[in-house]
Write a protein that holds these residues in place. Structure first.
Motif, PDB file in Angstrom:
ATOM      1  N   SER A   5       0.839  -1.202   0.000  1.00 35.28           N
ATOM      2  CA  SER A   5       0.000   0.000   0.000  1.00 35.28           C
ATOM      3  C   SER A   5       0.871   1.247   0.000  1.00 35.28           C
ATOM      4  CB  SER A   5      -0.925   0.000   1.219  1.00 35.28           C
ATOM      5  OG  SER A   5      -0.162   0.037   2.414  1.00 35.28           O
ATOM      6  N   ALA A   6       0.224   2.408  -0.202  1.00 33.43           N
ATOM      7  CA  ALA A   6       0.979   3.665  -0.212  1.00 33.43           C
ATOM      8  C   ALA A   6       1.618   3.927   1.145  1.00 33.43           C
ATOM      9  CB  ALA A   6       0.049   4.819  -0.603  1.00 33.43           C
ATOM     10  N   ALA A   7       0.861   3.663   2.222  1.00 28.88           N
ATOM     11  CA  ALA A   7       1.415   3.856   3.568  1.00 28.88           C
ATOM     12  C   ALA A   7       2.547   2.867   3.839  1.00 28.88           C
ATOM     13  CB  ALA A   7       0.318   3.712   4.613  1.00 28.88           C
ATOM     14  N   GLY A   8       2.372   1.628   3.349  1.00 24.70           N
ATOM     15  CA  GLY A   8       3.423   0.632   3.537  1.00 24.70           C
ATOM     16  C   GLY A   8       4.695   0.996   2.796  1.00 24.70           C
ATOM     17  N   LYS A   9       4.552   1.578   1.591  1.00 28.48           N
ATOM     18  CA  LYS A   9       5.731   2.001   0.836  1.00 28.48           C
ATOM     19  C   LYS A   9       6.471   3.119   1.551  1.00 28.48           C
ATOM     20  CE  LYS A   9       3.671   0.692  -3.590  1.00 28.48           C
ATOM     21  NZ  LYS A   9       3.058   1.183  -4.850  1.00 28.48           N
ATOM     22  N   LYS A  10       5.726   4.079   2.099  1.00 29.66           N
ATOM     23  CA  LYS A  10       6.382   5.172   2.824  1.00 29.66           C
ATOM     24  C   LYS A  10       7.032   4.662   4.111  1.00 29.66           C
ATOM     25  CE  LYS A  10       3.980   9.227   1.054  1.00 29.66           C
ATOM     26  NZ  LYS A  10       3.323  10.515   1.374  1.00 29.66           N
ATOM     27  N   GLY A  11       6.374   3.690   4.764  1.00 29.31           N
ATOM     28  CA  GLY A  11       6.990   3.107   5.953  1.00 29.31           C
ATOM     29  C   GLY A  11       8.275   2.369   5.609  1.00 29.31           C
ATOM     30  N   GLU A  12       8.278   1.650   4.472  1.00 31.96           N
ATOM     31  CA  GLU A  12       9.485   0.952   4.034  1.00 31.96           C
ATOM     32  C   GLU A  12      10.576   1.945   3.655  1.00 31.96           C
ATOM     33  OE1 GLU A  12      12.009  -2.112   3.351  1.00 31.96           O
ATOM     34  OE2 GLU A  12       9.995  -2.204   4.212  1.00 31.96           O
ATOM     35  N   LEU A  13      10.175   3.065   3.046  1.00 30.01           N
ATOM     36  CA  LEU A  13      11.147   4.096   2.701  1.00 30.01           C
ATOM     37  C   LEU A  13      11.784   4.677   3.964  1.00 30.01           C
ATOM     38  CD1 LEU A  13      12.560   5.973   0.728  1.00 30.01           C
ATOM     39  CD2 LEU A  13      10.533   7.437   0.745  1.00 30.01           C
ATOM     40  N   ARG A  14      10.970   4.934   4.991  1.00 32.71           N
ATOM     41  CA  ARG A  14      11.521   5.438   6.249  1.00 32.71           C
ATOM     42  C   ARG A  14      12.508   4.443   6.844  1.00 32.71           C
ATOM     43  NH1 ARG A  14       9.067   9.637   8.945  1.00 32.71           N
ATOM     44  NH2 ARG A  14       9.782   8.726  10.897  1.00 32.71           N
ATOM     45  N   ALA A  15      12.167   3.144   6.775  1.00 32.22           N
ATOM     46  CA  ALA A  15      13.068   2.127   7.313  1.00 32.22           C
ATOM     47  C   ALA A  15      14.372   2.071   6.523  1.00 32.22           C
ATOM     48  CB  ALA A  15      12.370   0.765   7.297  1.00 32.22           C
ATOM     49  N   GLN A  16      14.286   2.195   5.186  1.00 29.41           N
ATOM     50  CA  GLN A  16      15.493   2.175   4.370  1.00 29.41           C
ATOM     51  C   GLN A  16      16.371   3.395   4.627  1.00 29.41           C
ATOM     52  OE1 GLN A  16      16.611  -0.228   2.296  1.00 29.41           O
ATOM     53  NE2 GLN A  16      14.901  -1.534   2.872  1.00 29.41           N
ATOM     54  N   VAL A  17      15.745   4.523   4.928  1.00 34.35           N
ATOM     55  CA  VAL A  17      16.498   5.748   5.207  1.00 34.35           C
ATOM     56  C   VAL A  17      17.204   5.664   6.558  1.00 34.35           C
ATOM     57  CG1 VAL A  17      16.247   8.224   5.648  1.00 34.35           C
ATOM     58  CG2 VAL A  17      15.086   7.183   3.708  1.00 34.35           C
ATOM     59  N   GLY A  18      16.639   4.873   7.488  1.00 34.69           N
ATOM     60  CA  GLY A  18      17.201   4.752   8.827  1.00 34.69           C
ATOM     61  C   GLY A  18      16.319   5.318   9.906  1.00 34.69           C
ATOM     62  N   LEU A  19      15.044   5.611   9.552  1.00 37.02           N
ATOM     63  CA  LEU A  19      14.095   6.178  10.502  1.00 37.02           C
ATOM     64  C   LEU A  19      13.089   5.114  10.929  1.00 37.02           C
ATOM     65  CD1 LEU A  19      13.379   9.488   8.565  1.00 37.02           C
ATOM     66  CD2 LEU A  19      15.078   9.123  10.340  1.00 37.02           C
ATOM     67  N   PRO A  20      12.341   5.330  12.014  1.00 40.99           N
ATOM     68  CA  PRO A  20      11.261   4.404  12.370  1.00 40.99           C
ATOM     69  C   PRO A  20      10.221   4.353  11.263  1.00 40.99           C
ATOM     70  CG  PRO A  20      11.778   5.856  14.205  1.00 40.99           C
ATOM     71  CD  PRO A  20      12.527   6.385  13.027  1.00 40.99           C
ATOM     72  N   ARG A  21       9.562   3.201  11.135  1.00 39.52           N
ATOM     73  CA  ARG A  21       8.571   3.034  10.067  1.00 39.52           C
ATOM     74  C   ARG A  21       7.414   4.004  10.209  1.00 39.52           C
ATOM     75  NH1 ARG A  21       8.775  -1.379   6.769  1.00 39.52           N
ATOM     76  NH2 ARG A  21      10.462  -2.850   7.194  1.00 39.52           N
ATOM     77  N   GLU A  22       7.006   4.324  11.441  1.00 46.57           N
ATOM     78  CA  GLU A  22       5.895   5.233  11.682  1.00 46.57           C
ATOM     79  C   GLU A  22       6.397   6.432  12.446  1.00 46.57           C
ATOM     80  OE1 GLU A  22       2.817   3.180  13.667  1.00 46.57           O
ATOM     81  OE2 GLU A  22       2.392   1.810  12.014  1.00 46.57           O
ATOM     82  N   ASP A  23       5.844   7.593  12.113  1.00 47.45           N
ATOM     83  CA  ASP A  23       6.215   8.819  12.795  1.00 47.45           C
ATOM     84  C   ASP A  23       5.450   8.904  14.103  1.00 47.45           C
ATOM     85  OD1 ASP A  23       7.147  11.217  13.519  1.00 47.45           O
ATOM     86  OD2 ASP A  23       6.168  12.385  11.934  1.00 47.45           O
ATOM     87  N   ASP A  24       6.159   8.777  15.209  1.00 48.19           N
ATOM     88  CA  ASP A  24       5.532   8.792  16.535  1.00 48.19           C
ATOM     89  C   ASP A  24       5.368  10.197  17.094  1.00 48.19           C
ATOM     90  OD1 ASP A  24       5.458   6.074  16.430  1.00 48.19           O
ATOM     91  OD2 ASP A  24       7.414   5.833  17.372  1.00 48.19           O
ATOM     92  N   GLY A  25       5.565  11.213  16.255  1.00 50.44           N
ATOM     93  CA  GLY A  25       5.429  12.577  16.732  1.00 50.44           C
ATOM     94  C   GLY A  25       6.740  13.105  17.276  1.00 50.44           C
ATOM     95  N   PRO A  26       6.743  14.350  17.770  1.00 48.79           N
ATOM     96  CA  PRO A  26       7.987  14.953  18.260  1.00 48.79           C
ATOM     97  C   PRO A  26       8.511  14.223  19.481  1.00 48.79           C
ATOM     98  CG  PRO A  26       6.096  16.313  18.838  1.00 48.79           C
ATOM     99  CD  PRO A  26       5.574  15.250  17.914  1.00 48.79           C
ATOM    100  N   LEU A  27       9.822  14.092  19.527  1.00 52.37           N
ATOM    101  CA  LEU A  27      10.458  13.428  20.645  1.00 52.37           C
ATOM    102  C   LEU A  27      10.469  14.347  21.863  1.00 52.37           C
ATOM    103  CD1 LEU A  27      13.489  11.839  18.803  1.00 52.37           C
ATOM    104  CD2 LEU A  27      11.436  10.682  19.589  1.00 52.37           C
ATOM    105  N   PRO A  28      10.588  13.828  23.080  1.00 54.50           N
ATOM    106  CA  PRO A  28      10.615  14.668  24.280  1.00 54.50           C
ATOM    107  C   PRO A  28      11.843  15.555  24.306  1.00 54.50           C
ATOM    108  CG  PRO A  28      11.125  12.388  24.814  1.00 54.50           C
ATOM    109  CD  PRO A  28      10.656  12.399  23.399  1.00 54.50           C
ATOM    110  N   ALA A  29      11.740  16.634  25.067  1.00 52.85           N
ATOM    111  CA  ALA A  29      12.857  17.562  25.172  1.00 52.85           C
ATOM    112  C   ALA A  29      14.059  16.873  25.784  1.00 52.85           C
ATOM    113  CB  ALA A  29      12.443  18.767  26.025  1.00 52.85           C
ATOM    114  N   PRO A  30      15.280  17.365  25.511  1.00 51.39           N
ATOM    115  CA  PRO A  30      16.472  16.671  26.007  1.00 51.39           C
ATOM    116  C   PRO A  30      16.492  16.498  27.508  1.00 51.39           C
ATOM    117  CG  PRO A  30      17.064  18.346  24.382  1.00 51.39           C
ATOM    118  CD  PRO A  30      15.597  18.509  24.670  1.00 51.39           C
ATOM    119  N   GLY A  31      15.952  17.493  28.316  1.00 49.38           N
ATOM    120  CA  GLY A  31      16.011  17.383  29.770  1.00 49.38           C
ATOM    121  C   GLY A  31      14.774  16.783  30.390  1.00 49.38           C
ATOM    122  N   ALA A  32      13.816  16.324  29.537  1.00 45.86           N
ATOM    123  CA  ALA A  32      12.562  15.804  30.092  1.00 45.86           C
ATOM    124  C   ALA A  32      12.793  14.515  30.851  1.00 45.86           C
ATOM    125  CB  ALA A  32      11.546  15.606  28.978  1.00 45.86           C
ATOM    126  N   ALA A  33      13.580  13.612  30.243  1.00 46.98           N
ATOM    127  CA  ALA A  33      13.813  12.326  30.902  1.00 46.98           C
ATOM    128  C   ALA A  33      14.585  12.515  32.196  1.00 46.98           C
ATOM    129  CB  ALA A  33      14.577  11.399  29.956  1.00 46.98           C
TER     130      ALA A  33
END
Length: 230
Positions: A131-159
């Motif tokens: 599917s179109a979403a599956g192709k974009k997810g595979e592209l993200r994986a090939q680039v080195g990113l997570p397959r799905e965009d989980d949104g913005p990551l927490p701030a550096p000092g949050a953890a």
């Protein structure tokens, strides 16, 4: 007569030898043509093998570069470098930068289906039935990113801040427990002792006997209590 016979015999022998030589020459020509063809085939096979080796070397070099690029892109993603450009991957068949490769992570969302397929084909990734979403997810994986965009990551000092808050609560609880341990509980005053033969002792014995279901009246005869069974 004899001389003519000898000359005829010599001519006949020479003619036979000439035919034999002609046959051998034809056979040698055929053998030469066979060997020439075999040599040509070997040369073609060597050329094809050289092309395969060259293509394999190109593929290995491109694959090594892509592995490094994926690591760099993953590091940039996990270190929250959202505005850093993506390290482009290379075509496995040419070892050249892939055309239509996204410059930033956000560009993947706006890529068209044809662009996504072109990039995946350059990476030798099959796209049939995806599917179109599956192709974009595979592209993200090939680039080195997570397959799905989980949104913005927490701030550096949050953890670190969350861990410090948990540690602070634990310390507060520990000090509170120490404070409770330091509080002194007042001791209960001991009750006065009951003198033997007194009225209080008699009442106590009567209550104990009633609790056991046995009635034992107490009588005073000269200061001594006597128990009568009923």
């Amino acid at each position: 007569m004899a001389r003519a016979y000898q000359e005829a015999h010599i001519v006949e022998k020479l003619t036979s030898d000439l035919k034999t030589i002609q046959l051998q020459t034809a056979e040698l020509s055929k053998a030469k043509g066979f060997h020439d063809e075999k040599i040509t085939n070997l040369q073609k096979q060597n050329a094809e093998q050289a092309k395969r080796i060259e293509a394999l070397e190109i593929r290995v070099k491109a694959s090594d570069h892509n592995t490094t690029a994926r690591l760099l892109n993953a590091h940039a993603y996990h270190t929250r470098s959202l505005h850093a450009p993506l390290t482009p991957l290379r075509d496995l068949s040419t070892n050249r930068p892939i055309r239509q490769f996204p410059k930033h992570e956000r560009d993947i969302k706006t890529m068209g289906p044809a662009q996504v397929i072109q990039v995946l084909q350059a990476l030798d990734v099959p796209t049939l039935g995806m599917s179109a979403a599956g192709k974009k997810g595979e592209l993200r994986a090939q680039v080195g990113l997570p397959r799905e965009d989980d949104g913005p990551l927490p701030a550096p000092g949050a953890a670190a801040g969350g861990a410090a808050a948990v540690a602070g609560k634990a310390e507060e609880k520990g000090e509170e427990g120490k404070g409770n341990a330091n509080v002194k509980v007042p001791r209960q005053k001991s009750l006065p002792k009951i003198a033997p033969g007194s009225t209080a002792e008699a009442v106590g014995k009567t209550g104990t006997a009633a609790a056991k279901g046995v009635s034992k009246p107490v009588t005073n005869t000269g200061g001594k209590g006597e128990e009568k069974k009923t």
